[in-house]
Scaffold this motif. Structure first.
Motif, PDB file in Angstrom:
ATOM      1  N   LEU A  78       0.822  -1.207   0.000  1.00 56.78           N
ATOM      2  CA  LEU A  78       0.000   0.000   0.000  1.00 56.78           C
ATOM      3  C   LEU A  78       0.856   1.257   0.000  1.00 56.78           C
ATOM      4  CD1 LEU A  78      -2.655  -1.040   2.666  1.00 56.78           C
ATOM      5  CD2 LEU A  78      -2.975  -0.925   0.190  1.00 56.78           C
ATOM      6  N   PHE A  79       2.070   1.154   0.566  1.00 60.45           N
ATOM      7  CA  PHE A  79       2.908   2.334   0.732  1.00 60.45           C
ATOM      8  C   PHE A  79       4.292   2.095   0.143  1.00 60.45           C
ATOM      9  CE2 PHE A  79      -0.021   2.233   4.332  1.00 60.45           C
ATOM     10  CZ  PHE A  79      -0.608   3.481   4.233  1.00 60.45           C
ATOM     11  N   SER A  80       4.882   3.149  -0.383  1.00 60.21           N
ATOM     12  CA  SER A  80       6.277   3.090  -0.800  1.00 60.21           C
ATOM     13  C   SER A  80       7.144   3.198   0.442  1.00 60.21           C
ATOM     14  CB  SER A  80       6.596   4.234  -1.767  1.00 60.21           C
ATOM     15  OG  SER A  80       6.569   5.474  -1.075  1.00 60.21           O
ATOM     16  N   ILE A  81       8.441   2.860   0.319  1.00 57.29           N
ATOM     17  CA  ILE A  81       9.337   2.949   1.465  1.00 57.29           C
ATOM     18  C   ILE A  81       9.466   4.386   1.944  1.00 57.29           C
ATOM     19  CG2 ILE A  81      11.407   3.116   0.040  1.00 57.29           C
ATOM     20  CD1 ILE A  81      11.052   1.332   3.458  1.00 57.29           C
ATOM     21  N   ALA A  82       9.426   5.350   1.010  1.00 60.50           N
ATOM     22  CA  ALA A  82       9.505   6.765   1.398  1.00 60.50           C
ATOM     23  C   ALA A  82       8.285   7.170   2.227  1.00 60.50           C
ATOM     24  CB  ALA A  82       9.617   7.646   0.157  1.00 60.50           C
ATOM     25  N   GLU A  83       7.103   6.680   1.829  1.00 55.81           N
ATOM     26  CA  GLU A  83       5.881   6.990   2.581  1.00 55.81           C
ATOM     27  C   GLU A  83       5.920   6.363   3.966  1.00 55.81           C
ATOM     28  OE1 GLU A  83       2.674   7.356  -1.114  1.00 55.81           O
ATOM     29  OE2 GLU A  83       3.206   5.380  -0.321  1.00 55.81           O
ATOM     30  N   LEU A  84       6.424   5.125   4.048  1.00 51.52           N
ATOM     31  CA  LEU A  84       6.514   4.465   5.348  1.00 51.52           C
ATOM     32  C   LEU A  84       7.502   5.174   6.265  1.00 51.52           C
ATOM     33  CD1 LEU A  84       6.401   0.711   4.301  1.00 51.52           C
ATOM     34  CD2 LEU A  84       4.672   1.954   5.593  1.00 51.52           C
ATOM     35  N   LYS A  85       8.614   5.641   5.719  1.00 54.65           N
ATOM     36  CA  LYS A  85       9.578   6.392   6.524  1.00 54.65           C
ATOM     37  C   LYS A  85       8.932   7.653   7.096  1.00 54.65           C
ATOM     38  CE  LYS A  85      13.936   4.983   4.311  1.00 54.65           C
ATOM     39  NZ  LYS A  85      15.065   5.442   3.478  1.00 54.65           N
ATOM     40  N   LEU A  86       8.150   8.314   6.272  1.00 57.46           N
ATOM     41  CA  LEU A  86       7.466   9.527   6.720  1.00 57.46           C
ATOM     42  C   LEU A  86       6.496   9.216   7.858  1.00 57.46           C
ATOM     43  CD1 LEU A  86       6.925  12.568   6.221  1.00 57.46           C
ATOM     44  CD2 LEU A  86       5.149  11.885   4.616  1.00 57.46           C
ATOM     45  N   LEU A  87       5.754   8.111   7.729  1.00 59.19           N
ATOM     46  CA  LEU A  87       4.795   7.720   8.764  1.00 59.19           C
ATOM     47  C   LEU A  87       5.512   7.335  10.058  1.00 59.19           C
ATOM     48  CD1 LEU A  87       2.299   5.624   6.608  1.00 59.19           C
ATOM     49  CD2 LEU A  87       1.873   7.858   7.646  1.00 59.19           C
ATOM     50  N   VAL A  88       6.630   6.625   9.930  1.00 59.02           N
ATOM     51  CA  VAL A  88       7.408   6.247  11.114  1.00 59.02           C
ATOM     52  C   VAL A  88       7.924   7.492  11.824  1.00 59.02           C
ATOM     53  CG1 VAL A  88       9.570   5.187  11.879  1.00 59.02           C
ATOM     54  CG2 VAL A  88       8.057   3.941  10.331  1.00 59.02           C
ATOM     55  N   ASP A  89       8.435   8.453  11.074  1.00 59.32           N
ATOM     56  CA  ASP A  89       8.922   9.695  11.674  1.00 59.32           C
ATOM     57  C   ASP A  89       7.796  10.446  12.374  1.00 59.32           C
ATOM     58  OD1 ASP A  89      11.475   9.178  10.831  1.00 59.32           O
ATOM     59  OD2 ASP A  89      11.431  10.552   9.130  1.00 59.32           O
ATOM     60  N   ALA A  90       6.612  10.438  11.760  1.00 57.45           N
ATOM     61  CA  ALA A  90       5.462  11.126  12.363  1.00 57.45           C
ATOM     62  C   ALA A  90       5.069  10.468  13.683  1.00 57.45           C
ATOM     63  CB  ALA A  90       4.286  11.130  11.395  1.00 57.45           C
ATOM     64  N   VAL A  91       5.092   9.146  13.717  1.00 55.85           N
ATOM     65  CA  VAL A  91       4.761   8.422  14.948  1.00 55.85           C
ATOM     66  C   VAL A  91       5.781   8.738  16.032  1.00 55.85           C
ATOM     67  CG1 VAL A  91       4.623   6.131  15.993  1.00 55.85           C
ATOM     68  CG2 VAL A  91       3.505   6.561  13.804  1.00 55.85           C
TER      69      VAL A  91
END
Length: 329
Positions: A78-91
């Protein structure tokens, strides 16, 4: 039994591809057979190829790189690695999420990509000793606030502060608050619910990580006051306070234009002047939050008018710095 074995094999092939492959990492048919045998599942070249074709027909985005040994991978999730990195940083950056829940969320986010990519999700942003909430009810609180907003119902809850010993102390003498919630906002790494408080007889904000025992009631929420606009409220009240709005003229050093735009947006009314200054006319809540924002620029931003607000700001400074006696003795 044979049909059950086929289903088990197909499911395990899908899990293997999901866990171990991406656009940069592949599995050949022979490697898939080896992985299955490690799990006690027998398979043959033709059956594996047929299973993969069945997965493709069912809608799984599996790509095949043709060669002497065909290589297969699942074309991302569902997500690219860049999108997942962004979500992890937000968390990681969200103060209202506890350390325990942050770790659980990041683990779940990591499961959305291959094991190869999950290693790339190690935090790369630097957080300067960012304080985390200790309220493990936070997810339930957020969910119930959203439920009440969607169902147009009121909520009841307890609200707490901390005393000098860092122990929780309930506000309102331990009595529940009642709120007609209209929206939620995430500002400065904190989550707030905005609504009409009967106790305060006005729109007010509550930090969700300071709420306990949130309950959605059967009472229909009260209508928002006429003219209430959630976006304007959040922008103009500096995301925390709800005092009466006032138009303020600021004198600002030219190099601080970026700070003014960051706070008030590109539509802020400005008037360039000489001698390295410009004037900005803004509508704000004359609160401690506003005064602290002005103070942080070390005289680079000054309140020009109205005189009442200018005087109030300077008197606050006198209260803070007026007594120069050494109290450390």
């Amino acid at each position: 039994m044979a049909n059950a074995d086929t289903k088990s094999r197909i499911i395990n092939i899908y899990r293997l591809l999901l866990a171990e492959t991406d656009a940069e990492h592949y599995l050949t048919v022979n490697q898939i057979i080896e992985r299955l045998e490690e799990k006690g599942i027998s398979a043959y070249r033709k059956t594996v190829i047929a299973d993969i074709e069945q997965l493709i027909e069912s809608g799984i985005d599996i790509k095949c790189i043709k060669s002497t040994q065909n290589r297969y991978y699942i074309n991302s999730g569902l997500f690219s690695i860049a999108e997942l990195k962004l979500l992890v940083d937000a968390v990681e950056a969200a103060q209202f999420i506890t350390e325990k829940k942050s770790e659980a969320l990041i683990e779940k986010l990591s499961s959305l990509t291959s094991t190869h990519n999950s290693e790339k999700l190690c935090r790369t942003i630097v957080l300067a000793q960012r304080a985390k909430s200790d309220n493990e009810e936070i997810f339930e609180n957020i969910d119930r606030c959203h439920e009440a907003i969607n169902r147009k119902k009121q909520i009841r809850f307890l609200y707490f502060d901390y005393n000098e010993d860092k122990h929780r102390v309930l506000r309102n003498y331990g009595e529940e608050y009642s709120l007609s919630p209209y929206c939620m906002t995430w500002e400065d790494a904190k989550y707030y619910v905005i609504g009409y408080s009967v106790k305060h007889k006005k729109i007010i904000t509550f930090r969700v990580d300071r709420m306990n025992n949130v309950e959605v009631t059967d009472d229909v929420r009260l209508p928002a006051p006429e003219g209430f606009n959630a976006a304007n409220y959040v922008n103009k009240v500096f995301r925390m306070y709800d005092d009466k709005m006032v138009t303020v003229t600021l004198k600002c050093r030219n190099e601080l234009m970026k700070a003014v735009i960051d706070r008030f947006g590109l539509d802020v009314e400005t008037d360039p002047k000489r001698n390295g200054y410009f004037y900005a006319k803004v509508e704000v809540s004359a609160s401690r939050t506003f005064y602290s924002w002005v103070f942080q620029f070390d005289g680079g931003i000054d309140i020009v008018k109205p005189s009442r607000i200018r005087k109030e700001y300077r008197e606050m400074g006198k209260r803070i710095f007026g007594n120069e006696e050494d109290n450390s003795k």
